[in-house]
Enzyme design. Structure first.
Site, short mmCIF file in Angstrom:
data_model
loop_
_atom_site.label_atom_id
_atom_site.label_comp_id
_atom_site.label_asym_id
_atom_site.label_seq_id
_atom_site.Cartn_x
_atom_site.Cartn_y
_atom_site.Cartn_z
N HIS A 153 0.88 -1.18 0.00
CA HIS A 153 -0.05 -0.05 0.08
C HIS A 153 0.92 1.29 0.08
O HIS A 153 0.57 2.16 -0.70
CB HIS A 153 -0.93 -0.09 1.17
CG HIS A 153 -1.69 1.33 1.64
ND1 HIS A 153 -3.10 1.38 1.45
CD2 HIS A 153 -1.35 2.61 1.87
CE1 HIS A 153 -3.56 2.43 1.51
NE2 HIS A 153 -2.52 3.26 1.98
N GLU A 154 1.86 1.29 1.07
CA GLU A 154 2.58 2.48 1.03
C GLU A 154 3.60 2.73 -0.21
O GLU A 154 3.79 3.65 -0.69
CB GLU A 154 3.51 2.38 2.31
CG GLU A 154 2.91 2.46 3.62
CD GLU A 154 1.77 3.72 3.79
OE1 GLU A 154 2.26 4.73 3.13
OE2 GLU A 154 0.84 3.70 4.11
N HIS B 298 1.79 4.45 -2.98
CA HIS B 298 2.11 6.02 -2.79
C HIS B 298 3.08 6.50 -3.27
O HIS B 298 3.39 7.38 -4.02
CB HIS B 298 1.74 6.13 -1.29
CG HIS B 298 0.49 6.14 -0.70
ND1 HIS B 298 -0.53 6.80 -1.22
CD2 HIS B 298 0.03 5.37 0.36
CE1 HIS B 298 -1.74 6.46 -0.52
NE2 HIS B 298 -1.29 5.55 0.66
ZN LIG Z 1 -2.29 5.27 2.18
#
Ligand SMILES: [Zn+2]
Length: 376
Positions: A67-68, A71
């Site tokens: 998830h990170e 980004h």
């Molecule tokens: Zn996030």
């Protein structure tokens, strides 16, 4: 964010760190996965349940990391430098200066996180379906559990409170509508605080209803969100205040300089104990050749202080974060926060003319606020 963070990996040039608080959470989550495994699958041996719990926890934190990374990779693709990814508590944080770009980039970078978690949920769900016949039941069940966990992660992150991804989406929308990053951050931050307090209230409610662990967990996450929302707005205010201010306005100037051949004992008695500074430049024939820090002196056993020289324990200038006197303070602030030494040296023509530490900044802000309130 809470204290020490350890570097654990480097992925696509991005440093991945683990916050010390995370270790406790990792153990708690692994333990709860173990409890779940041993309750649900009675056929499992203890070793089997522990193994399954470790696998599930690894896949869970792997999901958070992916998830990170989503980004971070989209940030980089949009030309925004990513400082690092830190895993802490219940999730992660990717540090990048998104504010320097427009609302469209912020929207894209925020949206890709929950989207990735949603895709992961789908993948685990499909694996669960396919594995129902092929895999042992505990393994297939764990894949299904991870599908739900990722869906929950996506859902929680979409809550419209800054600094959660949903709060960032909200901020980018207000930013686009009003053209003001400041107003957008203020509203998104207030929303973050409101959501945080709601979670605290829900946690207390659960606590009173008798669910101790769930209650504490919710209240804790809520409290964390309140703090994070508040501090991200305060940081923006600070940046605003520092716009137009230069490094030499804030730095501690008129530095006392230590000669390199002084003993550590004399350096402690005549400098560190006498003046309120954590570091002194070391000068030889009018040139700064290094920096003696209190932290450096502390590493040397006390009984050796009389015999050892400053020269042996000073930090070379090359290892320090250095800025020019006319550097803009809103940029110096970033360096002050990123640097591990917690100090920035102001250097002109190879000579250290000033030092900026967080306490110099605090002092400057106090004076600035005092003047501001008087002229109003
Ligand atoms: Zn996030």
């Amino acid at each position: 964010m809470f204290g020490t963070a350890w570097r654990v990996a480097r992925i696509a040039g991005i440093e991945v760190r683990v916050d010390s608080s995370w270790v406790v959470i990792a153990l708690l989550i692994t333990y709860s996965m173990y409890l779940r495994a041993s309750l649900l699958y009675e056929s499992l041996s203890t070793v089997g349940a522990v193994g399954l719990a470790i696998l599930a926890a690894l896949l869970f934190f792997g999901s958070v990391l992916v998830h990170e990374l989503a980004h971070a990779l989209v940030s980089q693709a949009r030309g925004i430098r990513v400082q690092d990814i830190t895993l802490f508590l219940f999730g992660g944080a990717t540090r990048a200066r998104v504010e320097s770009r427009g609302p469209a980039d912020e929207f894209l970078i925020a949206a890709v996180g929950p989207l990735t978690s949603g895709i992961l949920a789908g993948l685990f769900g499909v694996m669960n379906l396919l594995g129902r016949d092929a895999l042992p039941e505990p393994l297939a069940g764990t894949l299904g559990y991870l599908a739900w966990t990722n869906l929950l992660l996506a859902g929680f992150n979409l809550v419209p409170g800054f600094p959660l991804d949903g709060g960032r989406l909200l901020r980018s929308a207000i930013w686009r509508a009003t053209g003001s990053l400041r107003r957008a951050t203020r509203i998104a931050s207030l929303a973050g605080q409101a959501v945080g307090w709601l979670l605290v209230a829900a946690g207390v409610g659960w606590l009173l209803a008798g669910d101790l662990a769930g209650g504490i967990w919710f209240a804790f996450i809520g409290w964390f969100l309140v703090q994070a929302a508040r501090s991200s707005y305060e940081e923006l205010q600070l940046r605003d205040m520092l716009r137009g201010v230069e490094a030499e306005d804030v730095m501690a100037g008129d530095l006392l300089r230590i000669p390199p051949d002084l003993s550590l004992q004399d350096a402690v008695d005549d400098y560190f104990m006498r003046y309120d500074h954590g570091a002194f430049p070391v000068d030889e024939q009018g040139r700064t050749i290094g920096l003696l820090t209190l932290r450096g002196v502390r590493r040397v056993p006390r009984e050796q202080w009389p015999a050892r020289r400053v020269r042996e324990f000073m930090v070379p200038l090359g290892d320090q974060v250095v800025v020019a006197p006319d550097a803009r303070m809103d940029q110096v602030l970033g360096k002050l926060q990123d640097g591990e030494a917690g100090r920035v040296l102001v250097v002109q023509d190879g000579e250290v003319v000033g030092i900026i530490t967080p306490s110099d900044l605090t002092r400057w802000l106090r004076r600035w606020r005092a003047l501001e309130s008087r002229t109003r």
